[in-house]
Design a protein around this motif. Structure first.
Motif, PDB file in Angstrom:
ATOM      1  N   LEU A   3       0.982  -1.364   0.059  1.00  0.00           N
ATOM      2  CA  LEU A   3      -0.073  -0.124   0.273  1.00  0.00           C
ATOM      3  C   LEU A   3       1.296   1.254   0.332  1.00  0.00           C
ATOM      4  O   LEU A   3       2.191   1.645  -0.025  1.00  0.00           O
ATOM      5  N   VAL A   4       0.284   2.146  -0.669  1.00  0.00           N
ATOM      6  CA  VAL A   4       0.750   3.340  -0.817  1.00  0.00           C
ATOM      7  C   VAL A   4       0.522   4.385   0.710  1.00  0.00           C
ATOM      8  O   VAL A   4      -0.734   4.443   0.377  1.00  0.00           O
ATOM      9  N   LEU A   5       1.560   4.654   1.647  1.00  0.00           N
ATOM     10  CA  LEU A   5       0.913   5.931   2.654  1.00  0.00           C
ATOM     11  C   LEU A   5       1.085   7.114   2.600  1.00  0.00           C
ATOM     12  O   LEU A   5       2.051   7.344   1.576  1.00  0.00           O
ATOM     13  N   ALA A   6       0.197   7.516   2.534  1.00  0.00           N
ATOM     14  CA  ALA A   6       0.093   8.869   1.475  1.00  0.00           C
ATOM     15  C   ALA A   6       0.466   9.937   3.095  1.00  0.00           C
ATOM     16  O   ALA A   6      -0.727  11.124   3.459  1.00  0.00           O
ATOM     17  N   SER A   7       1.571   9.985   3.092  1.00  0.00           N
ATOM     18  CA  SER A   7       2.581  10.734   4.193  1.00  0.00           C
ATOM     19  C   SER A   7       3.813  10.528   3.774  1.00  0.00           C
ATOM     20  O   SER A   7       4.196   9.586   3.013  1.00  0.00           O
ATOM     21  N   ASN A   8       5.215  11.454   4.088  1.00  0.00           N
ATOM     22  CA  ASN A   8       5.765  11.237   3.816  1.00  0.00           C
ATOM     23  C   ASN A   8       7.108  11.625   5.897  1.00  0.00           C
ATOM     24  O   ASN A   8       8.094  11.966   5.630  1.00  0.00           O
ATOM     25  N   ASN A   9       6.384  11.012   6.015  1.00  0.00           N
ATOM     26  CA  ASN A   9       6.456  11.281   7.729  1.00  0.00           C
ATOM     27  C   ASN A   9       6.415   9.952   8.365  1.00  0.00           C
ATOM     28  O   ASN A   9       6.047   8.767   8.075  1.00  0.00           O
ATOM     29  N   ALA A  10       8.055  10.090   7.859  1.00  0.00           N
ATOM     30  CA  ALA A  10       8.783   9.064   8.805  1.00  0.00           C
ATOM     31  C   ALA A  10       8.257   8.432   9.399  1.00  0.00           C
ATOM     32  O   ALA A  10       8.373   6.601  10.253  1.00  0.00           O
ATOM     33  N   LYS A  11       7.907   9.071  11.528  1.00  0.00           N
ATOM     34  CA  LYS A  11       7.953   8.479  12.386  1.00  0.00           C
ATOM     35  C   LYS A  11       6.416   8.166  12.202  1.00  0.00           C
ATOM     36  O   LYS A  11       6.067   6.802  12.925  1.00  0.00           O
ATOM     37  N   LYS A  12       6.130   8.329  10.983  1.00  0.00           N
ATOM     38  CA  LYS A  12       4.002   7.840  11.149  1.00  0.00           C
ATOM     39  C   LYS A  12       4.280   6.602  10.201  1.00  0.00           C
ATOM     40  O   LYS A  12       3.408   5.526  10.615  1.00  0.00           O
ATOM     41  N   LEU A  13       5.194   6.898   9.219  1.00  0.00           N
ATOM     42  CA  LEU A  13       5.595   5.090   8.690  1.00  0.00           C
ATOM     43  C   LEU A  13       5.284   4.667   9.924  1.00  0.00           C
ATOM     44  O   LEU A  13       5.471   2.992   9.586  1.00  0.00           O
ATOM     45  N   VAL A  14       6.305   4.354  10.447  1.00  0.00           N
ATOM     46  CA  VAL A  14       6.835   3.981  11.742  1.00  0.00           C
ATOM     47  C   VAL A  14       5.995   2.789  12.379  1.00  0.00           C
ATOM     48  O   VAL A  14       5.626   2.168  12.640  1.00  0.00           O
ATOM     49  N   GLU A  15       4.966   3.661  13.131  1.00  0.00           N
ATOM     50  CA  GLU A  15       4.000   3.077  13.629  1.00  0.00           C
ATOM     51  C   GLU A  15       3.178   2.165  13.366  1.00  0.00           C
ATOM     52  O   GLU A  15       2.409   1.426  13.118  1.00  0.00           O
ATOM     53  N   LEU A  16       3.067   2.859  11.639  1.00  0.00           N
ATOM     54  CA  LEU A  16       1.409   2.683  11.538  1.00  0.00           C
ATOM     55  C   LEU A  16       2.083   1.094  10.455  1.00  0.00           C
ATOM     56  O   LEU A  16       1.055   0.200  10.748  1.00  0.00           O
ATOM     57  N   GLN A  17       4.013   0.947  10.311  1.00  0.00           N
ATOM     58  CA  GLN A  17       4.068  -0.243   9.558  1.00  0.00           C
ATOM     59  C   GLN A  17       3.765  -1.197  10.747  1.00  0.00           C
ATOM     60  O   GLN A  17       3.274  -3.228   9.808  1.00  0.00           O
ATOM     61  N   ALA A  18       3.936  -1.226  12.358  1.00  0.00           N
ATOM     62  CA  ALA A  18       4.260  -1.585  12.650  1.00  0.00           C
ATOM     63  C   ALA A  18       2.953  -2.365  13.172  1.00  0.00           C
ATOM     64  O   ALA A  18       2.734  -3.722  13.950  1.00  0.00           O
ATOM     65  N   VAL A 176       3.787   1.035  24.357  1.00  0.00           N
ATOM     66  CA  VAL A 176       2.993   1.527  25.084  1.00  0.00           C
ATOM     67  C   VAL A 176       2.068   2.732  24.589  1.00  0.00           C
ATOM     68  O   VAL A 176       0.990   2.481  24.470  1.00  0.00           O
ATOM     69  N   LYS A 177       2.944   3.649  23.323  1.00  0.00           N
ATOM     70  CA  LYS A 177       1.965   4.710  22.519  1.00  0.00           C
ATOM     71  C   LYS A 177       1.020   3.788  21.020  1.00  0.00           C
ATOM     72  O   LYS A 177       0.205   4.093  21.100  1.00  0.00           O
ATOM     73  N   ASN A 178       1.930   2.683  21.144  1.00  0.00           N
ATOM     74  CA  ASN A 178       1.327   2.105  20.239  1.00  0.00           C
ATOM     75  C   ASN A 178       0.124   1.251  20.262  1.00  0.00           C
ATOM     76  O   ASN A 178      -0.531   0.356  19.554  1.00  0.00           O
ATOM     77  N   ARG A 179       0.171   0.608  22.007  1.00  0.00           N
ATOM     78  CA  ARG A 179      -1.168   0.227  22.018  1.00  0.00           C
ATOM     79  C   ARG A 179      -2.319   1.028  22.142  1.00  0.00           C
ATOM     80  O   ARG A 179      -3.775   0.417  22.488  1.00  0.00           O
ATOM     81  N   HIS A 180      -2.114   2.247  22.658  1.00  0.00           N
ATOM     82  CA  HIS A 180      -3.213   3.286  23.424  1.00  0.00           C
ATOM     83  C   HIS A 180      -3.389   4.755  22.626  1.00  0.00           C
ATOM     84  O   HIS A 180      -4.832   4.674  22.897  1.00  0.00           O
ATOM     85  N   SER A 181      -2.447   4.995  21.386  1.00  0.00           N
ATOM     86  CA  SER A 181      -2.827   5.676  20.569  1.00  0.00           C
ATOM     87  C   SER A 181      -3.520   6.212  19.860  1.00  0.00           C
ATOM     88  O   SER A 181      -4.668   4.977  19.545  1.00  0.00           O
ATOM     89  N   HIS A 182      -3.993   7.078  19.570  1.00  0.00           N
ATOM     90  CA  HIS A 182      -5.362   7.179  18.552  1.00  0.00           C
ATOM     91  C   HIS A 182      -5.538   6.890  16.973  1.00  0.00           C
ATOM     92  O   HIS A 182      -6.293   6.684  16.670  1.00  0.00           O
ATOM     93  N   ARG A 183      -4.089   6.430  16.489  1.00  0.00           N
ATOM     94  CA  ARG A 183      -3.849   5.891  15.198  1.00  0.00           C
ATOM     95  C   ARG A 183      -3.694   4.662  16.266  1.00  0.00           C
ATOM     96  O   ARG A 183      -4.288   3.403  15.025  1.00  0.00           O
TER      97      ARG A 183
END
Length: 201
Positions: A3-18, A176-183
């Motif tokens: 999937l193409v991630l419609a963002s260039n934010n490297a930190k979002k990429l890491v969070e969403l990929q995980a 912890v953030k990846n378990r609880h965050s809005h994302r």
């Protein structure tokens, strides 16, 4: 599935990929494919995420995933909202996390009600003209601190206090953030839809 991630934010990429790794999804940022960022003209997170997903899918010919997220503060009528990343810029300042945080603190000077929430809209489309986009919303409630705390995260993380977790979002580990965050909350909803509608996993 790529999937193409419609963002260039490297930190979002890491969070969403995980978050989506269990489904065998591989994310590639639109920037790596030479795709420019889409316009974000709408007043809601969901509409902007859909516009970004359709733009990335149209330019790449691949399925696309878009995230539109930000901070909504009750006392400010929901601001910064969809303007979260440009909050200081809109007031004549620079576009940076530090400047955005400084403006937010100024706006909340002498304000007692500091309730807020991080909001995330995740949208996935199979193609630019997909009539059935997958849409998920996540909300993570907390309160705005009087000053930044913690060295991790990005955006407004240093100012967002999550009382049940004992600190600011910037003080939480990535796990912890990846378990609880809005994302994470939006991603959990989207994972159900990926399985049920796209038959992934």
């Amino acid at each position: 599935m790529k999937l193409v991630l419609a963002s260039n934010n490297a930190k979002k990429l890491v969070e969403l990929q995980a978050l989506f790794a269990p489904l065998g999804i591989e994310l590639v940022t639109q920037g790596r494919l030479g795709i420019p960022e889409a316009e974000e003209p709408f007043e809601t997170f969901a509409e902007n995420a859909l516009a970004k997903a359709r733009h990335a899918a149209r330019a790449s010919g691949l399925p696309a995933l878009a995230d539109d997220s930000g901070l909504s503060v009750d006392a400010l009528g929901g601001a910064p909202g969809v303007r979260s990343a440009r909050y200081a810029l809109d007031a004549g300042g620079e576009k940076s996390d530090a400047a955005n945080n400084e403006r937010l603190l100024r706006e909340l000077t002498s304000v007692a009600d500091r309730r807020a929430r991080f909001v995330c809209a995740l949208v996935a489309v199979r193609s630019a003209d997909d009539p059935e986009p997958l849409i998920a919303m996540g909300r993570w409630a907390g309160e705005i601190l009087a000053q930044p705390s913690g060295a991790g995260g990005f955006g407004y993380d240093p100012l967002m206090q999550i009382a049940p977790l004992g600190g600011s979002v910037a003080s939480l580990s990535a796990e912890v953030k990846n378990r609880h965050s809005h994302r994470a909350l939006a991603a959990a909803q989207l994972m159900v839809q990926f399985r049920e509608v796209w038959h992934l996993g």
